[in-house]
Design a protein around this motif. Structure first.
Motif, PDB file in Angstrom:
ATOM      1  N   HIS A  28      -4.577  15.376   8.460  1.00  0.00           N
ATOM      2  CA  HIS A  28      -4.581  16.622   7.693  1.00  0.00           C
ATOM      3  C   HIS A  28      -5.469  16.546   6.452  1.00  0.00           C
ATOM      4  O   HIS A  28      -6.182  17.490   6.142  1.00  0.00           O
ATOM      5  N   ARG A  29      -5.435  15.445   5.747  1.00  0.00           N
ATOM      6  CA  ARG A  29      -6.215  15.320   4.518  1.00  0.00           C
ATOM      7  C   ARG A  29      -7.562  14.638   4.747  1.00  0.00           C
ATOM      8  O   ARG A  29      -8.388  14.601   3.857  1.00  0.00           O
ATOM      9  N   ARG A  30      -7.727  14.034   5.895  1.00  0.00           N
ATOM     10  CA  ARG A  30      -8.941  13.290   6.235  1.00  0.00           C
ATOM     11  C   ARG A  30      -9.238  12.168   5.243  1.00  0.00           C
ATOM     12  O   ARG A  30     -10.375  11.904   4.917  1.00  0.00           O
ATOM     13  N   THR A  31      -8.170  11.521   4.775  1.00  0.00           N
ATOM     14  CA  THR A  31      -8.328  10.370   3.886  1.00  0.00           C
ATOM     15  C   THR A  31      -7.407   9.259   4.353  1.00  0.00           C
ATOM     16  O   THR A  31      -6.369   9.509   4.964  1.00  0.00           O
ATOM     17  N   LEU A  32      -7.794   8.062   4.025  1.00  0.00           N
ATOM     18  CA  LEU A  32      -6.904   6.928   4.263  1.00  0.00           C
ATOM     19  C   LEU A  32      -6.045   6.759   3.024  1.00  0.00           C
ATOM     20  O   LEU A  32      -6.567   6.688   1.909  1.00  0.00           O
ATOM     21  N   PRO A  33      -4.736   6.728   3.198  1.00  0.00           N
ATOM     22  CA  PRO A  33      -3.875   6.631   2.018  1.00  0.00           C
ATOM     23  C   PRO A  33      -3.901   5.220   1.417  1.00  0.00           C
ATOM     24  O   PRO A  33      -3.999   4.234   2.128  1.00  0.00           O
ATOM     25  N   THR A  34      -3.830   5.180   0.105  1.00  0.00           N
ATOM     26  CA  THR A  34      -3.646   3.881  -0.546  1.00  0.00           C
ATOM     27  C   THR A  34      -2.158   3.569  -0.534  1.00  0.00           C
ATOM     28  O   THR A  34      -1.324   4.442  -0.243  1.00  0.00           O
ATOM     29  N   LEU A  35      -1.831   2.345  -0.857  1.00  0.00           N
ATOM     30  CA  LEU A  35      -0.426   1.950  -0.869  1.00  0.00           C
ATOM     31  C   LEU A  35       0.363   2.799  -1.871  1.00  0.00           C
ATOM     32  O   LEU A  35       1.461   3.271  -1.578  1.00  0.00           O
ATOM     33  N   ASN A  36      -0.228   3.021  -3.040  1.00  0.00           N
ATOM     34  CA  ASN A  36       0.472   3.794  -4.078  1.00  0.00           C
ATOM     35  C   ASN A  36       0.650   5.259  -3.696  1.00  0.00           C
ATOM     36  O   ASN A  36       1.711   5.839  -3.936  1.00  0.00           O
ATOM     37  N   THR A  37      -0.388   5.893  -3.104  1.00  0.00           N
ATOM     38  CA  THR A  37      -0.237   7.304  -2.726  1.00  0.00           C
ATOM     39  C   THR A  37       0.773   7.445  -1.588  1.00  0.00           C
ATOM     40  O   THR A  37       1.562   8.388  -1.581  1.00  0.00           O
ATOM     41  N   LEU A  38       0.760   6.520  -0.661  1.00  0.00           N
ATOM     42  CA  LEU A  38       1.725   6.549   0.434  1.00  0.00           C
ATOM     43  C   LEU A  38       3.143   6.331  -0.087  1.00  0.00           C
ATOM     44  O   LEU A  38       4.082   7.019   0.316  1.00  0.00           O
ATOM     45  N   LEU A  39       3.299   5.395  -1.007  1.00  0.00           N
ATOM     46  CA  LEU A  39       4.618   5.118  -1.588  1.00  0.00           C
ATOM     47  C   LEU A  39       5.144   6.347  -2.331  1.00  0.00           C
ATOM     48  O   LEU A  39       6.312   6.725  -2.167  1.00  0.00           O
ATOM     49  N   ARG A  40       4.282   7.007  -3.129  1.00  0.00           N
ATOM     50  CA  ARG A  40       4.691   8.221  -3.847  1.00  0.00           C
ATOM     51  C   ARG A  40       5.110   9.316  -2.868  1.00  0.00           C
ATOM     52  O   ARG A  40       6.149   9.970  -3.059  1.00  0.00           O
ATOM     53  N   ALA A  41       4.315   9.518  -1.816  1.00  0.00           N
ATOM     54  CA  ALA A  41       4.624  10.563  -0.834  1.00  0.00           C
ATOM     55  C   ALA A  41       5.943  10.269  -0.116  1.00  0.00           C
ATOM     56  O   ALA A  41       6.751  11.183   0.109  1.00  0.00           O
ATOM     57  N   LEU A  42       6.178   9.021   0.244  1.00  0.00           N
ATOM     58  CA  LEU A  42       7.429   8.659   0.932  1.00  0.00           C
ATOM     59  C   LEU A  42       8.635   8.815   0.011  1.00  0.00           C
ATOM     60  O   LEU A  42       9.705   9.229   0.459  1.00  0.00           O
ATOM     61  N   ARG A  43       8.456   8.495  -1.250  1.00  0.00           N
ATOM     62  CA  ARG A  43       9.576   8.661  -2.199  1.00  0.00           C
ATOM     63  C   ARG A  43       9.919  10.132  -2.391  1.00  0.00           C
ATOM     64  O   ARG A  43      11.084  10.485  -2.555  1.00  0.00           O
ATOM     65  N   GLU A  44       8.903  10.989  -2.393  1.00  0.00           N
ATOM     66  CA  GLU A  44       9.160  12.427  -2.541  1.00  0.00           C
ATOM     67  C   GLU A  44       9.764  13.017  -1.267  1.00  0.00           C
ATOM     68  O   GLU A  44      10.728  13.771  -1.333  1.00  0.00           O
ATOM     69  N   ASP A  45       9.187  12.686  -0.116  1.00  0.00           N
ATOM     70  CA  ASP A  45       9.589  13.334   1.136  1.00  0.00           C
ATOM     71  C   ASP A  45      10.891  12.805   1.714  1.00  0.00           C
ATOM     72  O   ASP A  45      11.756  13.585   2.102  1.00  0.00           O
ATOM     73  N   ILE A  46      11.032  11.489   1.822  1.00  0.00           N
ATOM     74  CA  ILE A  46      12.229  10.945   2.493  1.00  0.00           C
ATOM     75  C   ILE A  46      13.099  10.097   1.567  1.00  0.00           C
ATOM     76  O   ILE A  46      13.982   9.397   2.017  1.00  0.00           O
ATOM     77  N   LYS A  47      12.816  10.179   0.274  1.00  0.00           N
ATOM     78  CA  LYS A  47      13.604   9.403  -0.715  1.00  0.00           C
ATOM     79  C   LYS A  47      13.573   7.909  -0.404  1.00  0.00           C
ATOM     80  O   LYS A  47      14.586   7.217  -0.444  1.00  0.00           O
ATOM     81  N   PHE A  48      12.376   7.395  -0.084  1.00  0.00           N
ATOM     82  CA  PHE A  48      12.175   5.974   0.213  1.00  0.00           C
ATOM     83  C   PHE A  48      12.528   5.155  -1.018  1.00  0.00           C
ATOM     84  O   PHE A  48      12.043   5.429  -2.121  1.00  0.00           O
ATOM     85  N   THR A  49      13.392   4.150  -0.870  1.00  0.00           N
ATOM     86  CA  THR A  49      13.845   3.358  -2.022  1.00  0.00           C
ATOM     87  C   THR A  49      13.236   1.963  -2.062  1.00  0.00           C
ATOM     88  O   THR A  49      13.503   1.205  -2.987  1.00  0.00           O
ATOM     89  N   GLY A  50      12.436   1.630  -1.068  1.00  0.00           N
ATOM     90  CA  GLY A  50      11.851   0.289  -1.010  1.00  0.00           C
ATOM     91  C   GLY A  50      10.729   0.104  -2.019  1.00  0.00           C
ATOM     92  O   GLY A  50      10.230   1.059  -2.622  1.00  0.00           O
ATOM     93  N   SER A  51      10.317  -1.132  -2.178  1.00  0.00           N
ATOM     94  CA  SER A  51       9.244  -1.467  -3.113  1.00  0.00           C
ATOM     95  C   SER A  51       7.891  -1.382  -2.418  1.00  0.00           C
ATOM     96  O   SER A  51       7.804  -1.231  -1.196  1.00  0.00           O
ATOM     97  N   SER A  52       6.824  -1.504  -3.190  1.00  0.00           N
ATOM     98  CA  SER A  52       5.482  -1.500  -2.600  1.00  0.00           C
ATOM     99  C   SER A  52       5.299  -2.739  -1.722  1.00  0.00           C
ATOM    100  O   SER A  52       4.606  -2.688  -0.705  1.00  0.00           O
ATOM    101  N   TRP A  53       5.931  -3.849  -2.105  1.00  0.00           N
ATOM    102  CA  TRP A  53       5.870  -5.074  -1.297  1.00  0.00           C
ATOM    103  C   TRP A  53       6.462  -4.824   0.090  1.00  0.00           C
ATOM    104  O   TRP A  53       5.904  -5.216   1.108  1.00  0.00           O
ATOM    105  N   LEU A  54       7.628  -4.157   0.130  1.00  0.00           N
ATOM    106  CA  LEU A  54       8.287  -3.873   1.400  1.00  0.00           C
ATOM    107  C   LEU A  54       7.463  -2.900   2.241  1.00  0.00           C
ATOM    108  O   LEU A  54       7.343  -3.061   3.455  1.00  0.00           O
ATOM    109  N   LEU A  55       6.865  -1.904   1.586  1.00  0.00           N
ATOM    110  CA  LEU A  55       6.018  -0.956   2.311  1.00  0.00           C
ATOM    111  C   LEU A  55       4.792  -1.664   2.882  1.00  0.00           C
ATOM    112  O   LEU A  55       4.417  -1.441   4.036  1.00  0.00           O
ATOM    113  N   ARG A  56       4.172  -2.537   2.109  1.00  0.00           N
ATOM    114  CA  ARG A  56       3.010  -3.292   2.584  1.00  0.00           C
ATOM    115  C   ARG A  56       3.391  -4.141   3.802  1.00  0.00           C
ATOM    116  O   ARG A  56       2.684  -4.193   4.799  1.00  0.00           O
ATOM    117  N   LYS A  57       4.535  -4.800   3.721  1.00  0.00           N
ATOM    118  CA  LYS A  57       5.021  -5.636   4.821  1.00  0.00           C
ATOM    119  C   LYS A  57       5.262  -4.791   6.074  1.00  0.00           C
ATOM    120  O   LYS A  57       4.899  -5.190   7.191  1.00  0.00           O
TER     121      LYS A  57
END
Length: 142
Positions: A105-134
């Motif tokens: 949709h956006r035609r961009t590759l998400p960075t770890l931080n933008t993906l983490l922010r989006a997941l926290r807003e949309d699904i209330k993701f509580t994990g850390s950036s380390w866990l998301l990277r893993k």
């Protein structure tokens, strides 16, 4: 009198620069002090021990106090890591879909931080950036 310094293999704390002595190194300091105790008066024992081992005067007193009070010399404890949140297969599917949505949709590759922010807003993701990277690596996103 010329004294050679003993090589004590001390672990250094990165934040404070303080050198942590393991129990074997502490035992060496005590043995050196006991050696000098047989030959010299008390103040001279401490001075000679400091010169021979390269540790501070305060450290010699601290080690002697630890041995006197507990009867043993302990190595420093490693800090324990807390538990991390586990990601279930449903959450993995949501994360995969979110990465694809960013690209399609956006035609961009998400960075770890933008993906983490989006997941926290949309699904209330509580994990850390380390866990998301893993998780991203596990899903094949590198």
């Amino acid at each position: 009198m010329h004294v050679h310094h003993l090589e004590l293999n001390m672990a250094t704390n990165k934040k404070s620069g303080y050198k942590h002595l393991r129990s074997t190194e502490k035992r060496t300091v005590v043995q050196v002090a006991n050696y000098f105790k047989k030959k010299k008066p008390m103040e001279s024992i401490i001075r000679s021990t400091v010169e021979a081992t390269g540790v501070s005067r305060r450290t010699v007193f601290r080690i002697r106090k630890e041995l006197r009070e507990t009867g043993k010399l302990a190595s420093p404890k490693r800090p324990k890591r807390g538990p991390y949140n586990r990601i279930y297969s449903y959450d993995e599917m949501v994360i995969r879909n979110k990465v694809h949505k960013f690209y399609n949709h956006r035609r961009t590759l998400p960075t770890l931080n933008t993906l983490l922010r989006a997941l926290r807003e949309d699904i209330k993701f509580t994990g850390s950036s380390w866990l998301l990277r893993k998780t991203l690596r596990k899903l094949g996103f590198t």
